[in-house]
Design an enzyme around this catalytic site. Structure first.
Site, short mmCIF file in Angstrom:
data_model
loop_
_atom_site.label_atom_id
_atom_site.label_comp_id
_atom_site.label_asym_id
_atom_site.label_seq_id
_atom_site.Cartn_x
_atom_site.Cartn_y
_atom_site.Cartn_z
N ASP A 114 -7.82 -0.28 -2.23
CA ASP A 114 -8.16 0.41 -1.22
C ASP A 114 -8.86 1.65 -1.53
OD1 ASP A 114 -8.06 1.42 1.75
OD2 ASP A 114 -6.53 2.63 0.84
N ASP A 172 -2.51 2.46 -0.46
CA ASP A 172 -1.49 3.61 -0.34
C ASP A 172 0.00 3.14 0.28
OD1 ASP A 172 -1.85 3.14 2.43
OD2 ASP A 172 -3.32 4.89 2.72
N ASP A 217 -1.88 -0.79 4.32
CA ASP A 217 -2.33 -1.84 3.52
C ASP A 217 -1.07 -2.78 3.16
OD1 ASP A 217 -4.83 -1.23 3.22
OD2 ASP A 217 -4.34 0.60 1.80
#
Length: 630
Positions: A322, A520, A524
């Site tokens: 990410d 994080d 996600d």
């Protein structure tokens, strides 16, 4: 195992060794005392060294209906005594007792990671009273809402938030960060970290039972109890192999006797085979490495959820990241404000009110900008968040909305305007803002790359990772800017992604090999769960991150990920080394017992020595560089 149990094992091993010395002395004495002294020494060995092993074996057989490997040693020692070789049996039991003590003491070093975490907790705290006085109380009695005073050098007694004061806090023992972290009002602090300078007032936000250290202790304990696939296989193999060894020894006794050897020699050689073929080294080789790796990683601010996570991360060849809050700092800065009506302060004021309820990094940047401008932020009602799109709310005059182009399209607003087009063409994140179906303006926000991101990605490539990708919901120009700084090729950058798009991409990448997704842990969770290994960045204090991921990096230092991957690969190599050595040594001893006249003491030395060697090889992981602050 408790320290008292270790002490008992040490005493028994010492008495057993003393008995062997007495038996050996008896063999050297002249008659008529020689036999009495030797028998007394051997009896002491069989009682102190053999009885505990026999009790363990019988307990496992009766309660769990499993054949413990200790049974092989006891049977071999009894067989040696039956054929008139009690001294050889005493040597076997003594070495077995000593090696067992050494193994448990060595593995205890790995298990003491939990004790080390417990030692970080301060015993007392200074609680600020309503009348302004300070009262010292037990840290365990703190409850959310208590206001504690931290003097320079004091450990933080619980998870909380700085209410007053400024200073640096050493978080190395929790997150692995070597540099002190500057704290100001509103910043989080974690239990067990050290206040270096200044006086801080901290409001406790979590009960001690749910603090960062408490959850770390729970995770490390669960990880040590959760067995890796190779560890489960070695245990499964050991149970069935023990039965095979007993049956094989019985067949060997019958074979030797049928070949013309007298029953005493046939039984002696069968006992030698029992020792030679015992799988102790094979069974202990995996947990020795796994427990050491778990402990070293925990001291370095990396939590693995069991040995399975270590083995899985070691096999990863594809990493998907990410962007926001993972590869970047997540501390965005507002770089431009464009209001179609020219009133930029009013636009920023309304936008800050709408974003006030959001925990997103961009919302925090907008709030900081509004505070800097000293704006009067209004209260917005009925705020609703749309993941990977934006946020809406009511201000009494209509529906306010803010977000990306998907949010604007959802509201029916036209953002293809001359005033806004230059913003869309840039490499910064654009947040469009409007009321009902009309756009009112936009702000641009820029995020900065973590200093450790680029070095970490280079380290991962050097460690054998074949492909690294960046997945983000941000616009492609923004993604290309960040990816270019990281050295990523355009084809390895996916932008404008929804959460389900990230899940689909991770699923597609699994065709190329084992995939780790790094995020994080908040937005996600689905991608973390879909990947072969989910890695949560900056997970200290985050419930979602610790629950969703297989591996949790407590700090935002990306180099810890590279070190964790290297540690996992190293642990896998050591496990293979141990298994190859253990199996090779066992086959050598078995061949010697079948085809040659291998003495029982030599089989004992080879068996117990090999077991201790694989344990020591696994313990090398305890000194892995990951445990040093980065």
């Amino acid at each position: 195992m408790k320290r008292t149990q270790f002490d008992a094992l040490t005493v028994l091993s010492g008495v057993t060794a003393l008995g062997l010395v007495l038996a050996a002395a008896g063999r050297l004495l002249p008659p008529p005392h020689a036999e009495a002294v030797m028998s007394a020494g051997a009896l002491l060995v069989y009682v102190c060294g053999g009885a505990p092993a026999a009790w363990t074996a019988l307990t496992s057989l009766i309660r769990e209906r499993t054949l413990d490997i200790d049974l092989l040693m006891v049977v071999a020692a009894v067989a040696a005594a039956v054929v008139g070789a009690p001294f050889e049996g005493a040597v076997l039991l003594t070495l077995f007792s000593l090696s067992t003590t050494l193994e448990r003491r060595a593995l205890g070093r790995a298990r003491r990671a939990v004790e080390a975490l417990m030692a970080l907790r301060p015993e007392t705290a200074l609680v600020l009273q309503r009348d302004g006085s300070v009262k010292e109380v037990a840290a365990s009695a703190l409850v959310p809402g208590d206001r504690v005073v931290l003097r320079p050098g004091a450990r933080v007694p619980g998870d909380g938030e700085v209410a007053a004061g400024h200073g640096g806090v050493d978080e190395a023992n929790i997150t692995g960060e070597s540099m002190p972290v500057s704290k100001e009002p509103g910043a989080p602090v974690f239990e067990g970290t050290i206040n270096l300078d200044g006086v801080l007032e901290v409001v406790i936000t979590r009960p001690v039972s749910d603090s960062t250290i408490a959850r770390m202790i729970a995770l490390v304990t669960e990880a040590q109890e959760a067995r890796a696939p190779s560890e489960r296989f070695s245990t499964w193999f050991g149970q069935r192999y023990t039965i095979g060894v007993l049956c094989g020894a019985a067949l060997a006794f019958a074979g030797f006797y049928w070949l013309g050897q007298d029953w005493e020699l046939a039984l002696y050689r069968a006992a030698t085979l029992l020792v030679a073929a015992s799988p102790c080294a094979i069974v202990i080789s995996v947990p020795a490495a796994i427990l050491s790796a778990l402990s070293a990683a925990a001291r370095g601010g990396v939590l693995f959820k069991g040995g399975g996570a270590i083995e899985a991360l070691g096999a990863v060849s594809v990493f998907a990241f990410d962007k926001t809050g993972t590869l970047t700092t997540g501390r965005a800065t507002v770089t431009a404000v464009v209001a179609l009506d020219g009133d930029e302060r009013n636009l920023l004021r309304l936008l800050a009110g709408l974003e006030a309820h959001s925990e997103h990094h961009i919302a925090a940047a907008i709030a900081r900008k509004a505070r800097e401008e000293q704006l009067d932020i209004p209260r917005i009602a009925d705020v609703t968040t749309f993941p990977s799109a934006g946020v809406t709310g009511h201000d009494g005059q209509g529906v306010l909305w803010a977000g990306n182009p998907r949010m604007a399209a959802q509201m029916g607003a036209n953002i293809d305007l001359p005033e806004l087009k230059p913003l869309a063409d840039g490499g910064q994140t654009v947040i469009y803002f409007g009321r009902d179906g009309a756009a009112l303006g936009a702000v641009t926000v820029a995020d900065t790359l973590r200093p450790t991101s680029a070095p970490a990605l280079r380290a991962l490539r050097a460690g054998g990772v074949k492909r690294i990708m960046m997945l983000t919901g941000d616009r492609r120009p923004v993604a290309l800017r960040i990816g270019g700084e990281l050295g990523l090729a355009p084809e390895d950058i996916e932008a404008g992604m929804l959460p389900q798009d990230k899940v689909a991409t991770v699923a597609r990448l699994t065709r190329e090999g084992k995939v780790a997704f790094v995020g994080d842990g908040v937005n996600d969770a689905a991608a973390l769960a879909r990947a072969d290994v989910g890695v949560a960045m900056g997970a200290a204090g985050s419930d979602v991150a610790l629950q969703a991921a297989d591996v949790a990096l407590l700090s935002g230092n990306m180099m810890k990920l590279a070190e964790a991957h290297r540690l996992a690969r190293r642990a896998t190599r050591i496990i293979r080394q141990n298994l190859v050595f253990a199996i090779g040594a066992m086959l050598t001893l078995v061949v010697g017992g079948l085809l040659f006249d291998l003495p029982l003491p030599l089989a004992v030395v080879g068996h117990e020595g090999g077991t201790v060697l694989v344990v020591l090889n696994g313990l090398r992981l305890l000194s892995d560089p990951i445990r040093r602050p980065a």
